[in-house]
Design an enzyme around this catalytic site. Structure first.
Site, PDB file in Angstrom:
ATOM      1  CE  LYS A 132     -25.980  -0.648  32.337  1.00  0.00           C
ATOM      2  NZ  LYS A 132     -27.007  -1.635  32.742  1.00  0.00           N
ATOM      3  CB  SER A 157     -23.329  -0.243  25.256  1.00  0.00           C
ATOM      4  OG  SER A 157     -22.279  -1.151  25.528  1.00  0.00           O
TER       5      SER A 157
END
Length: 418
Positions: free
Chosen positions: A56, A311
């Site tokens: 992110k 992720s």
């Protein structure tokens, strides 16, 4: 510049240049476990080792660093399930910009503490709403009231381009010419950004999105041919628990992503445990989505080598008991029953001797009602050595004089009792 121009492979390449000295080139590691199980080379892109333990930061820094001096002076605001907020916190501290972060109440404590530790005095944390969508609405209100710049976690061209730089990394790193890339999907920013770059530079690659079955908002959008709001969202896979996908990400996914598959939460838990026990990877639920989905691909989709994006790694250790439980239930190894015992000596012993198999284990025994002197109903949890042992257990229960009722997984009774 128009949105159409900003949503391009060139924008992703430009973001990679901007991020090159800021973010980490996370490892791309071959998984012997998955390679053996799937019969083809499987590589793990370790974004759990990125700054903030998630990809992110790529999108957050790409957006915030592009702001004008006037915009920086107004500060930024964001909503996040936790990982995007850490990327915003890092960016605010690195660039000297004040930021306000809105989190849903389901955000694990570990993520909250990390946000404050990363952002320091540059970040104000606000918990508002039961899920991401409610926190997002609060962030929008704050942006309008204060004039702060909204740093969207997935539905902004600059966020999408920054997140898409994962594709450039793995293309430069992979020792083999990969055939399939599996990417976790929440709002769609990561998969959209990667699709923009891959479909221009590697059009032969199959791109598969993986989303949690309890928050399959991209599948719902594809079915409706537009982003739609899910009536309910299971927040267990908190990093991908989005009720409505992005207006910008949806058409990119529709046009460029080959398939989107949903993964049951129990399968995610099983993969989290395998990643930890075999590879030593502490993945959060969303971080295990892609490698869990790789096991569910049709044979003709699993054209290797396969790359799975891990992720994120922001998992609260206190959740592992729940993760183990969900995994066991999903694998058919854990079952619950309501057993009505007569209140007489030897009743429990007879149950143990005549119903339980030699490898069955009682992991829970709890009376649920104690007011009846003649009978005592108990909630009994049984763990099997093999899922195939269930048929024999049910047969012995059927032959037993005891009243035994199975508590079906996913039923309202199951969620109430267990």
């Amino acid at each position: 510049m128009s949105i159409a121009l900003e949503l391009s492979a060139a924008a992703v390449s430009a973001a990679a240049d901007r991020l090159r000295t800021i973010t980490r080139r996370t490892p791309l590691e071959r998984s012997d476990r998955l390679s053996e199980d799937l019969g083809t080379s499987v590589w793990l892109k370790r974004e759990d080792l990125q700054i903030g333990r998630s990809y992110k930061v790529r999108g957050a820094y790409n957006l915030i660093s592009s702001l004008s001096p006037e915009e920086r002076g107004r500060g930024v605001v964001c909503a996040s399930a936790g990982n995007h907020a850490q990327g915003v916190a890092f960016s605010c501290r690195a660039l000297g910009i004040g930021g306000r972060v809105f989190l849903p109440s389901a955000t694990p404590r570990q993520k909250r503490e990390r946000i404050l530790a990363i952002g320091g005095p540059w970040i104000e944390l606000v918990v508002d709403g039961a899920n991401y969508d409610e926190a997002s609405a609060a962030a929008l209100e704050s942006s309008a009231a204060r004039g702060s710049v909204l740093v969207h976690p997935f539905d902004d061209p600059r966020t999408i381009a920054g997140q898409g730089t994962v594709a450039i990394d793995l293309d430069e790193q992979c020792a083999e010419r990969f055939g399939t890339v599996v990417v976790p999907v929440g709002g769609g920013g990561l998969v959209a950004g990667m699709a923009l770059w891959l479909k221009e530079h590697r059009p032969d690659v199959r791109l598969v999105g993986a989303e949690p079955a309890g928050a399959a908002s991209m599948a719902a959008a594809l079915a409706a041919d537009r982003p739609v709001r899910l009536p309910a969202v299971d927040t267990f896979v908190d990093g991908a628990a989005v009720g409505t996908v992005g207006e910008l990400t949806y058409p990119v996914v529709r046009d460029l992503v080959d398939a989107v598959v949903s993964v049951p939460e129990g399968a995610v838990c099983t993969e989290m445990l395998s990643l930890y026990q075999v590879e030593g990877i502490i993945a959060e639920p969303a971080g295990a989505l892609a490698s869990a989905a790789a096991r569910r691909l049709p044979q003709d989709w699993a054209q290797g080598p396969i790359v799975c994006v891990v992720s994120g790694g922001n998992n609260d250790v206190s959740r592992y008991s729940d993760i183990v439980e969900r995994s066991l239930v999903h694998e058919g190894l854990k079952h619950y029953f309501l057993v009505t015992f007569p209140q007489q000596p030897g009743a429990l012993r007879r149950f143990l001797d005549s119903v339980l198999g030699p490898d069955d284990d009682i992991t829970l025994f709890e009376y649920v009602k104690k007011s009846n002197r003649e009978t005592g109903p108990a909630l009994v949890g049984i763990e099997l050595a093999r899922a195939s042992d269930l048929d024999g257990l049910l047969t012995r229960m059927e032959a037993s004089p005891l009243q035994i009722d199975r508590v079906p997984p996913g039923s309202p009774l199951f969620t109430f009792l267990v």
